[in-house]
Design an enzyme around this catalytic site. Structure first.
Site: not given
Length: 215
Positions: A82-85, A91
């Site tokens: 689920a993580n994005h930059e 993003t």
């Protein structure tokens, strides 16, 4: 004398089928569940793995749940995919779509590009209330209680009660000395026969007596 329910039985309260000993229906090798941990669902216990979100094999993160945990309906486990930059201007995960956009991933560590906070780990004897949400990489200690609809963004210490969004410690169930003793007793690792023999103590408040029973 019976020594408790069979941990290998899917429906330990048969014919009631809205509660399962969870490990007996898990198919994903990246989800590891201990004995006697149950999942109760209002409609369909088969929903559990659908509640483990953004959980992709190529990331490799695990959801690990200990023994004797109680998981209510609609609990959501948010995993690392689920993580994005957050550092770049955008993003948006361009690289996952290919067709020339994969070049953005060349020469970089995907763990750095898409932050990985590690496995999500629950200790033993944890109670997770209705519709709680657990965020990536969070570690939940033994004996913790997660209140209904809590959003847990940080690690939860042993025997803490947490609630709210973001979840905060409401109170500790025991003091530091008592928690250390309970973790040393570790009744959740006892045999079924020993648990049955000392069930009254496990279900009481006398740590001294439980401690003596453990020796």
């Amino acid at each position: 004398m019976p020594n408790g329910p069979n941990p290998g039985k899917l429906h330990p309260m048969s014919p009631h089928t809205n509660l399962v000993f969870l490990k007996n229906q898990i198919t994903n090798p990246y989800i590891i569940v201990g004995d006697y941990t149950y999942y109760a669902d209002f409609t369909d216990t088969q929903n559990f793995e659908k509640n483990v979100l953004y959980h992709f094999d190529f990331i490799g993160d695990k959801l690990i749940i200990g023994n004797f945990c109680a998981i209510a309906s609609d609990v959501k486990f948010i995993m690392n995919a689920a993580n994005h930059e957050t550092m770049p201007i955008s993003t948006f995960p361009f690289g996952v779509f290919g067709n020339g956009w994969e070049k953005i991933n060349k020469g970089v560590s995907l763990n750095n590009k898409y932050p990985n906070k590690g496995d999500m780990v629950f200790g033993h004897d944890v109670w997770i209330g209705y519709n709680a949400t657990i965020m990536p990489g969070v570690k939940i200690g033994n004996g913790a209680i997660i209140a209904a609809k809590a959003v847990v963004t940080k690690d939860v210490p042993d025997y803490a009660i947490v609630g709210g969004n973001p979840a905060k410690i409401i109170r500790m169930r025991y003091n530091e000395s008592q928690i250390a003793r309970l973790n040393k007793i570790a009744w959740w690792n006892w045999s079924a026969e020993k648990i049955t023999r000392h069930l009254t103590l496990i279900n009481a408040t006398d740590i001294d007596a439980l401690e003596k029973a453990g020796y």
